[in-house]
Design a protein around this motif. Sequence first.
Motif, short mmCIF file in Angstrom:
data_model
loop_
_atom_site.label_atom_id
_atom_site.label_comp_id
_atom_site.label_asym_id
_atom_site.label_seq_id
_atom_site.Cartn_x
_atom_site.Cartn_y
_atom_site.Cartn_z
N ALA A 70 0.88 -1.18 0.00
CA ALA A 70 0.00 0.00 0.00
C ALA A 70 0.91 1.22 0.00
O ALA A 70 1.63 1.47 0.97
CB ALA A 70 -0.89 0.00 1.24
N LEU A 71 0.90 1.95 -1.10
CA LEU A 71 1.83 3.07 -1.29
C LEU A 71 1.08 4.39 -1.16
O LEU A 71 0.02 4.57 -1.77
CB LEU A 71 2.47 2.96 -2.68
CG LEU A 71 3.38 4.10 -3.12
CD1 LEU A 71 4.61 4.20 -2.23
CD2 LEU A 71 3.80 3.92 -4.58
N LEU A 91 5.38 -8.52 -7.76
CA LEU A 91 5.08 -7.59 -6.66
C LEU A 91 4.00 -6.62 -7.13
O LEU A 91 4.06 -6.13 -8.25
CB LEU A 91 6.36 -6.79 -6.34
CG LEU A 91 6.61 -6.46 -4.90
CD1 LEU A 91 6.71 -7.73 -4.07
CD2 LEU A 91 7.91 -5.67 -4.80
N ARG A 92 3.03 -6.36 -6.27
CA ARG A 92 1.96 -5.45 -6.66
C ARG A 92 1.95 -4.26 -5.72
O ARG A 92 2.44 -4.35 -4.59
CB ARG A 92 0.61 -6.15 -6.54
CG ARG A 92 0.54 -7.34 -7.44
CD ARG A 92 -0.75 -8.07 -7.25
NE ARG A 92 -0.59 -9.34 -7.93
CZ ARG A 92 -1.19 -10.45 -7.59
NH1 ARG A 92 -2.02 -10.47 -6.57
NH2 ARG A 92 -0.98 -11.55 -8.26
N PHE A 93 1.38 -3.16 -6.19
CA PHE A 93 1.16 -2.05 -5.26
C PHE A 93 -0.14 -1.35 -5.59
O PHE A 93 -0.59 -1.34 -6.73
CB PHE A 93 2.36 -1.08 -5.26
CG PHE A 93 2.51 -0.23 -6.47
CD1 PHE A 93 3.15 -0.71 -7.61
CD2 PHE A 93 2.05 1.08 -6.48
CE1 PHE A 93 3.30 0.08 -8.73
CE2 PHE A 93 2.21 1.88 -7.60
CZ PHE A 93 2.84 1.38 -8.73
N VAL A 94 -0.76 -0.81 -4.53
CA VAL A 94 -1.97 -0.01 -4.68
C VAL A 94 -1.70 1.31 -3.98
O VAL A 94 -1.00 1.35 -2.97
CB VAL A 94 -3.22 -0.67 -4.04
CG1 VAL A 94 -3.65 -1.90 -4.83
CG2 VAL A 94 -2.98 -1.03 -2.58
N PRO A 103 -5.33 0.39 3.17
CA PRO A 103 -6.31 -0.64 2.83
C PRO A 103 -5.97 -1.98 3.48
O PRO A 103 -4.80 -2.23 3.82
CB PRO A 103 -6.21 -0.74 1.31
CG PRO A 103 -4.86 -0.17 0.96
CD PRO A 103 -4.54 0.84 2.01
N ALA A 104 -7.00 -2.83 3.61
CA ALA A 104 -6.76 -4.18 4.17
C ALA A 104 -6.04 -5.03 3.11
O ALA A 104 -5.89 -4.60 1.96
CB ALA A 104 -8.10 -4.81 4.53
N ASP A 105 -5.62 -6.21 3.50
CA ASP A 105 -5.03 -7.18 2.56
C ASP A 105 -3.81 -6.67 1.81
O ASP A 105 -3.68 -6.88 0.60
CB ASP A 105 -6.08 -7.66 1.54
CG ASP A 105 -7.20 -8.40 2.23
OD1 ASP A 105 -6.91 -9.02 3.26
OD2 ASP A 105 -8.33 -8.33 1.75
N VAL A 106 -2.94 -5.96 2.50
CA VAL A 106 -1.64 -5.62 1.91
C VAL A 106 -0.56 -6.16 2.86
O VAL A 106 -0.81 -6.34 4.06
CB VAL A 106 -1.47 -4.10 1.70
CG1 VAL A 106 -2.49 -3.58 0.69
CG2 VAL A 106 -1.54 -3.34 3.01
N PRO A 131 -1.93 -4.57 10.42
CA PRO A 131 -1.05 -5.70 10.75
C PRO A 131 0.26 -5.76 9.93
O PRO A 131 1.23 -6.37 10.37
CB PRO A 131 -1.91 -6.94 10.46
CG PRO A 131 -3.07 -6.45 9.67
CD PRO A 131 -3.25 -5.00 9.96
N ALA A 132 0.30 -5.11 8.77
CA ALA A 132 1.50 -5.19 7.93
C ALA A 132 2.61 -4.28 8.46
O ALA A 132 2.34 -3.28 9.12
CB ALA A 132 1.15 -4.78 6.50
#
Length: 320
Positions: A70-71, A91-94, A103-106, A131-132
């Motif tokens: 999450a960027l 690798l992905r980024f949002v 956001p959740a799920d990162v 949590p990340a």
Amino acid sequence: MSLDRATIWPYDERGEPREFYYSRYGSPTVAEAERRLGELDGGGALLFASGAGATTALVLSLLKPGDTIALAAGCYYGTSVTFRALERWGLRFVEFDQTGPPPADVQLVWLEAPSNPFLTMPDLAAAVAHPAPVVVDATAATPVFLRPLEHGADFVLHSATKYLAGHDDALLGAVVCREDGAAAELRVFRGRTGINAAPDPAWLLLRGLKTLEVRVRRQAETAAVLAERLREHPKPKLVRYPGLGGLISFDVANEQAARRVETSTRLIVNATSLGGVTSVMESRRRWEGDRVPPGLLRLSVGLEDADALWADLAQALERA
Ligand code: PLP
């Protein structure tokens, strides 16, 4: 501290490696600069060949294919360019608005304080509740104005090329880790991948750190004066200055006006980068395209006299 350019050091009398034996695994000048920076940020510091190199090393060591970062939206453009270059490795980024929760799920949260060039500040409390692990790129704030590890961040990232070295003559990056275990893992990863810092820029960093506090406090004072005068001036449509350092951005009418202003200064150098003793200003449109307003100018305030800088800006704004 003298500059030690050696790449090898002799083993001890029993034939065992001493603390330093081959410079990819560590060298005295780099280690000393890391010790000083670690003290400033309150963690374990590691130097890399550049800020972008530090970014690459950190995400490759922490993440695996399929993970998402999450960027912070509107943060240093080059960080999204680096992440995009790593997309083909899975690798992905949002992007998200860092003034609110990530956001959740990162698997990693990447903030910037203050962001370059929009100068927003992250909601650190919301991020560390995620949590990340949380990384804060505090290049623009420096440890003088912000120590993110004290706010619960896991890693601080610096382009040490900027304020930390401070004289536009050293390319260098740093990661400062809150936990010793994380620093040790990153050190092993750095040695294996060879994304190292050389001793010469590390020595320049050591010299720069001696004056860091006086430089950035003066730069922030001057920036506050200039931001106020820019706000009173009719030409800038919007002035961004949150304090916390010497970086200002402001918008003039359009891209052409920005180009005329940036090329009309005499004292302020029309160049990229930030954080040096010399003031520099540039239109960010040339690099970032539609991501920034067409007339956005980024000004990195140096150590020149505030009135002289204002006189230069005011005459350049005549051309806006
Ligand atoms: N982070 C920020 C906020 C930056 O401004 C920059 C460079 O402009 C970087 C990281 C990348 O650092 P470097 O140019 O040292 O690779």
